[in-house]
Design an enzyme around this catalytic site. Structure first.
Site, PDB file in Angstrom:
ATOM      1  N   ARG A  56       0.815  -1.224   0.000  1.00 34.91           N
ATOM      2  CA  ARG A  56       0.000   0.000   0.000  1.00 34.91           C
ATOM      3  C   ARG A  56       0.846   1.270   0.000  1.00 34.91           C
ATOM      4  O   ARG A  56       0.424   2.295  -0.497  1.00 34.91           O
ATOM      5  CB  ARG A  56      -0.872   0.024   1.267  1.00 34.91           C
ATOM      6  CG  ARG A  56      -1.870  -1.110   1.324  1.00 34.91           C
ATOM      7  CD  ARG A  56      -2.673  -1.008   2.603  1.00 34.91           C
ATOM      8  NE  ARG A  56      -3.732  -1.998   2.638  1.00 34.91           N
ATOM      9  CZ  ARG A  56      -3.844  -2.932   3.571  1.00 34.91           C
ATOM     10  NH1 ARG A  56      -2.954  -3.018   4.537  1.00 34.91           N
ATOM     11  NH2 ARG A  56      -4.842  -3.784   3.546  1.00 34.91           N
ATOM     12  N   ASP A 109       5.017 -23.913   5.395  1.00 34.53           N
ATOM     13  CA  ASP A 109       5.321 -24.127   6.807  1.00 34.53           C
ATOM     14  C   ASP A 109       6.839 -24.244   6.870  1.00 34.53           C
ATOM     15  O   ASP A 109       7.412 -25.256   6.489  1.00 34.53           O
ATOM     16  CB  ASP A 109       4.661 -25.412   7.318  1.00 34.53           C
ATOM     17  CG  ASP A 109       4.840 -25.561   8.828  1.00 34.53           C
ATOM     18  OD1 ASP A 109       5.928 -25.196   9.325  1.00 34.53           O
ATOM     19  OD2 ASP A 109       3.913 -26.019   9.509  1.00 34.53           O
ATOM     20  N   HIS A 110       7.478 -23.183   7.327  1.00 39.59           N
ATOM     21  CA  HIS A 110       8.937 -23.126   7.162  1.00 39.59           C
ATOM     22  C   HIS A 110       9.670 -24.211   7.952  1.00 39.59           C
ATOM     23  O   HIS A 110      10.821 -24.513   7.663  1.00 39.59           O
ATOM     24  CB  HIS A 110       9.474 -21.737   7.510  1.00 39.59           C
ATOM     25  CG  HIS A 110       9.464 -21.404   8.957  1.00 39.59           C
ATOM     26  ND1 HIS A 110       8.428 -20.740   9.555  1.00 39.59           N
ATOM     27  CD2 HIS A 110      10.365 -21.660   9.934  1.00 39.59           C
ATOM     28  CE1 HIS A 110       8.693 -20.593  10.826  1.00 39.59           C
ATOM     29  NE2 HIS A 110       9.850 -21.136  11.095  1.00 39.59           N
ATOM     30  N   LYS A 123      13.375 -26.998   6.985  1.00 38.68           N
ATOM     31  CA  LYS A 123      14.601 -27.194   7.781  1.00 38.68           C
ATOM     32  C   LYS A 123      15.224 -28.542   7.449  1.00 38.68           C
ATOM     33  O   LYS A 123      14.530 -29.543   7.302  1.00 38.68           O
ATOM     34  CB  LYS A 123      14.272 -27.109   9.278  1.00 38.68           C
ATOM     35  CG  LYS A 123      13.881 -25.709   9.730  1.00 38.68           C
ATOM     36  CD  LYS A 123      13.588 -25.691  11.208  1.00 38.68           C
ATOM     37  CE  LYS A 123      13.111 -24.316  11.642  1.00 38.68           C
ATOM     38  NZ  LYS A 123      14.135 -23.280  11.534  1.00 38.68           N
ATOM     39  N   HIS A 157       3.387 -26.151  12.823  1.00 39.96           N
ATOM     40  CA  HIS A 157       4.763 -26.648  12.909  1.00 39.96           C
ATOM     41  C   HIS A 157       4.867 -27.988  13.642  1.00 39.96           C
ATOM     42  O   HIS A 157       5.495 -28.937  13.165  1.00 39.96           O
ATOM     43  CB  HIS A 157       5.654 -25.638  13.637  1.00 39.96           C
ATOM     44  CG  HIS A 157       5.682 -24.295  13.001  1.00 39.96           C
ATOM     45  ND1 HIS A 157       5.608 -24.115  11.643  1.00 39.96           N
ATOM     46  CD2 HIS A 157       5.775 -23.044  13.532  1.00 39.96           C
ATOM     47  CE1 HIS A 157       5.658 -22.817  11.371  1.00 39.96           C
ATOM     48  NE2 HIS A 157       5.749 -22.148  12.498  1.00 39.96           N
TER      49      HIS A 157
END
Lengths: 513, 357
Positions: A61, A197-198, A202, A261
């Site tokens: 924005r 989902d980080h 990993k 997670h």
């Protein structure tokens, strides 16, 4: 060789290089873009893995020029890039970054965006793929998706694809997740939808499957016959610093961490072997685990199996910390839990009778995420008189972060005349064994999204089934006449006494991290 | 293909094909001191054990056995430094073997040392290195030395720096998991590629081959692929006629491998123009061109990046991509990072072999 195959690219498959692509980041002025997304893309470029003729467009924005936006991102990259910042590379890389100002709800902004993307295609001489990354506040997802559809941006041009990546949280309960999924489904096909989902990016999370299915010593023992219980811990030694209390107090540990997670870790530990490594084969097995979770329905079942708590004033590493309700932007009357511990049962043949204990909390003594698999004790016959047998079970620990690695605790005979035993630890550390640093989770996941590999992303049914389970607990806490109590623990401790009691009642205890 | 013959002052003739020929060198004791603690070969295991005892802050780590075999004493110190760098990224049992088959009288000496690096500010992670000087030894002696000092159950990676001559024999290579070579060092590449192919095709030759001369062009190949990524360029591939490669003196085989790969991928034989420079990176530029289509990958001397410029008709595309590493330790580390096997190199060898004829 087919007419449109690049014969030079064909031989370099191991480098995972995707096709020409434009990434549009919605909410591009936010923290995630500066701290994670742009440094991840820059590091992909530094490794030479970025698709050729790549473009990234920041959509937000605020009024900015391309140059102003690039300067801000450069500052963020200097602070956050995993491999450092190279001025020469940045000078070239920043040319692919552009800024597009628009309100999320303004249709004309999307028309202009389409013109911009078409212009890039003209410059390339051919249409490119398009990846829309929703990094905005979750309430903006719906209007953004609707506008993308209205502008026709959800359709690939010239045989190229259009995909969407959704940041967490994906909904705040089952109803909102279903609503969001419906909007996404109206705009993009499921195969083009990437719910990030980080944790799954990993290295150690990905290694769980390798550990289980590529080592013949583990999988035959990976069941209720040999495993006593499993613990999954995600401890943080921070509270609500940096103004995060505003969001967190509307979510809580269960929604913020467990639904996504920790359930992802749980599924990797508990799933059956997939038939192959395709995205759907892996996700089919993961969703079966979520479906097999024994539901916790009603306040009594929730009270017996789930402990929620808030921290009170205390200290972490000798530094005084205020209580949760005194934190910045947290409601002084808050009913939100910064700590939760659960006892879960998975009703499958493999896991019958094996509890999975999960705990996650803020203001705990240290930052650590790990999975510990506790094996059953041996029959004990030959060593019946040995005192140490009370603690004789083998434990396999998978450290997700920090200090990623795997440790196996076994019993050994102490040197000497007597039959004395001692626990010893066989310890594998990624950083000692592999000197090369692992890529950041976002690097891997962005490349996967560009390359069309959805294995490390959550599927619709996975998300909805997880919310279905979580909603029962939230309902018992917030909608029942007799809600289970909110417990307390001093900041800097390992959680409330009641969480210890949860395991003690089963004759077990939390692993000391 | 040019092949010149040079004669040194002693009348010894060496065949040159634009590759690096390492000069022989003499050893002195101060060089050998840099290899660590000299230890009788029979006491190496005991000495290694003592090395680790009494220092609990050290963690010993090892994922592979990495052996370097050389017959050039001038390489010894450089190899010693290289193992220090490589072990920092790849925990390994390092074996450095200098064999001087012609030296007399026959004798064998050994040194041990720990290759350590700090870890999280408090702990030290170490690998161990054993160095051998084998004077007047034969193939059996080399094998015995290598096999007796491996970290058991770990893969054996050997960088064979010498020619694949008499000491590279079946009983040795049948135990090797990965063989590293640098074909740009070979005085007679045609003969050495023949020896390599013979070993690879032997019943017991199941090892992977990693040629550093091939690794040197890895990112250049990636950059070339990006020149021909779009549909218009792909449609014009059959118009390509010529390959121009500019390389550093001594990297002719590196350039030939690159050209062989291009021909193999295009299933054709393009005209080849090799330009040799006295200074700069190993590979400095690659241009593929034909009527209306051109792909260029160029590296400036000081830059870590390739400038890529692809032209097809009126359309031009430019980008900056990472360039290849040049130093031996980085090349070896790069190879050790990619353990997965690839048939690409072995598929290409017949093309290279034919270009060398």
């Amino acid at each position: 060789m087919s007419e449109l195959e690049n014969p030079f690219q064909e031989t370099l498959l191991s480098r995972h290089r995707a096709e020409p692509c434009t990434v549009v980041i919605f909410g591009a002025t936010g923290d995630l873009t500066h701290r994670k997304l742009i440094p991840a893309i820059y590091n992909i470029a530094a490794a030479g893995d970025l698709p050729p003729q790549f473009k990234v467009v920041g959509f937000a924005r605020r009024d900015k020029t391309d140059e102003g936006f690039r300067a801000e991102l450069e500052e963020g990259n200097r602070k956050n890039s995993r491999q450092g910042h190279n001025d020469e590379l940045w000078g070239s890389f920043e040319q692919c970054i552009h800024y597009h100002r628009s309100e999320f709800e303004d249709p004309s902004g999307y028309v202009q965006l389409k013109l911009l993307l078409d212009k890039f295609d003209q410059e390339r001489g051919a249409p490119a793929n398009r990846l829309f990354y929703l990094a905005s506040a979750p309430e903006a997802f719906k209007p953004i998706l609707e506008m993308i559809r209205a502008a026709g941006l959800n359709e690939g041009v010239g045989g190229k694809w259009a995909r969407v990546v959704c940041e967490k949280p994906f909904g705040k309960d089952l109803a909102t997740a279903r609503g969001l999924n419906a909007v996404v489904a109206e705009t993009f096909e499921e195969k083009d939808t990437y719910r990030i989902d980080h944790y799954l990016g990993k290295e150690t999370a990905q290694n769980i499957m390798v550990l289980r299915f590529a080592n013949s010593i583990f999988e035959p023992n990976w069941n209720s016959r040999y495993i006593d219980h499993v613990q999954i811990t995600c401890a943080e030694n921070l509270g609500m610093e940096g103004g995060r209390g505003g969001y967190y107090d509307t979510a809580g540990a269960l929604r913020d961490m467990v639904q996504n997670h920790l359930f992802q870790l749980l599924t990797l530990v508990a799933m059956e072997p997939p038939t192959d490594l395709s995205a759907d084969s892996v996700r089919d097995e993961k969703v079966k685990v979520i479906r097999a979770l024994r539901p916790l329905v009603g306040p009594e079942a929730v009270g017996k199996n789930v402990i929620r708590a808030q921290y009170t004033a205390g200290s972490v590493d000798g530094v005084p910390r205020v209580g949760y309700r005194e934190e910045d932007r947290v409601n002084p009357e808050s009913k939100t839990e910064p700590y939760v511990a659960l006892r879960l049962m998975i009703d499958t043949w493999r896991w019958q009778g094996v509890p999975f204990y999960i705990r996650v909390g803020k203001q705990l003594p240290k930052k650590a995420t790990e999975i510990s698999v506790h094996f059953k004790k041996p029959p004990q016959v030959p060593f019946a008189t040995t005192k140490l047998l009370n603690d004789s079970a083998n434990t396999l620990v998978i450290r997700i972060q920090p200090d990623e690695g795997i440790a196996l605790r076994i019993l050994c005979k102490q040197p000497g005349q007597a039959m004395s035993m001692q626990q010893v630890k066989m310890d594998f550390r990624y950083s000692s064994s592999f000197g090369k640093a692992s890529p950041e989770a976002y690097e891997r996941l962005l490349l996967d999204a560009m390359a069309g590999d959805a294995t490390l992303f959550a599927r619709r049914d996975e998300v909805e089934n997880a919310w279905k389970f979580i909603d029962e607990i939230e309902n018992a806490w917030h909608k029942s006449a007799t809600p289970p109590p909110m417990h307390e623990y001093p900041a800097g401790s390992w959680g409330p006494k009641e969480a210890d009691d949860l395991l003690r009642a089963d004759g077990r205890e939390w692993r000391l991290l | 293909m040019t092949c010149s013959e040079q004669t040194d002052g002693n009348g010894v003739c060496s065949k040159l094909e634009g590759n690096i020929i390492m000069p022989p060198s003499t050893l002195n004791e101060s060089d050998l001191d840099r290899l660590g603690l000299e230890t009788p070969i029979a006491r190496i295991d005991r000495a290694l054990k003592q090395l680790w005892e009494g220092d609990e802050a050290k963690t010993r780590a090892s994922l592979i056995n990495l052996a370097i075999y050389t017959e050039n004493s001038g390489e010894l110190i450089a190899d010693n430094d290289l193992l220090d760098h490589v072990a920092a990224r790849h925990a390994c049992r390092a074996l450095l073997i200098l064999a001087l088959p012609e030296a007399q009288p026959p004798r064998a000496r050994a040194w041990i040392q720990a290759l350590c690096r700090p870890y999280q500010g408090k702990q030290v992670v170490c690998s161990e290195q054993i160095s051998f000087l084998l004077e007047g030894g034969n193939a059996a002696q080399v094998q015995n030395i290598v096999f007796a000092h491996l970290d058991s159950d770990l893969p054996l990676v050997v960088w064979w720096q010498a020619d694949l001559s008499k000491n590279f024999e079946e009983r040795l290579y049948s135990r090797i998991d990965t063989l590293i070579i640098d074909s740009s060092r070979w005085a007679d590449p045609a003969k050495q590629f023949d020896a390599l192919l013979t070993a690879m095709h032997a019943e017991t030759g199941g090892f992977d081959v990693r040629d550093l001369a091939w690794t040197r062009s890895h990112f250049m190949r990636t950059a070339l692929a990006s020149c021909f990524q779009d549909a218009a360029a792909l449609h014009n591939l059959d118009k390509l006629r010529t390959i121009h490669i500019t390389h550093l003196k001594g990297q002719r085989t590196t350039a030939l491998l690159l050209a062989a790969w291009i021909n193999q991928r295009l299933k054709t034989t393009l005209g080849l123009d090799l330009i040799e420079k006295d200074t700069g990176p190993a590979l400095q530029s690659l241009v593929l061109e034909g009527e209306g289509v051109r792909g260029e990958v160029r590296r400036d001397c000081e830059s870590c990046f390739f400038s890529v410029c692809a032209t097809c008709g009126d359309h031009t595309h430019e980008e900056l991509l990472p360039a290849d590493v040049d130093s031996d330790d980085e090349l070896v580390s790069e190879q050790l990072s990619r353990f997965h096997g690839s048939t690409l190199y072995s598929d290409m060898l017949p093309f290279v072999r034919s270009m060398l004829k």
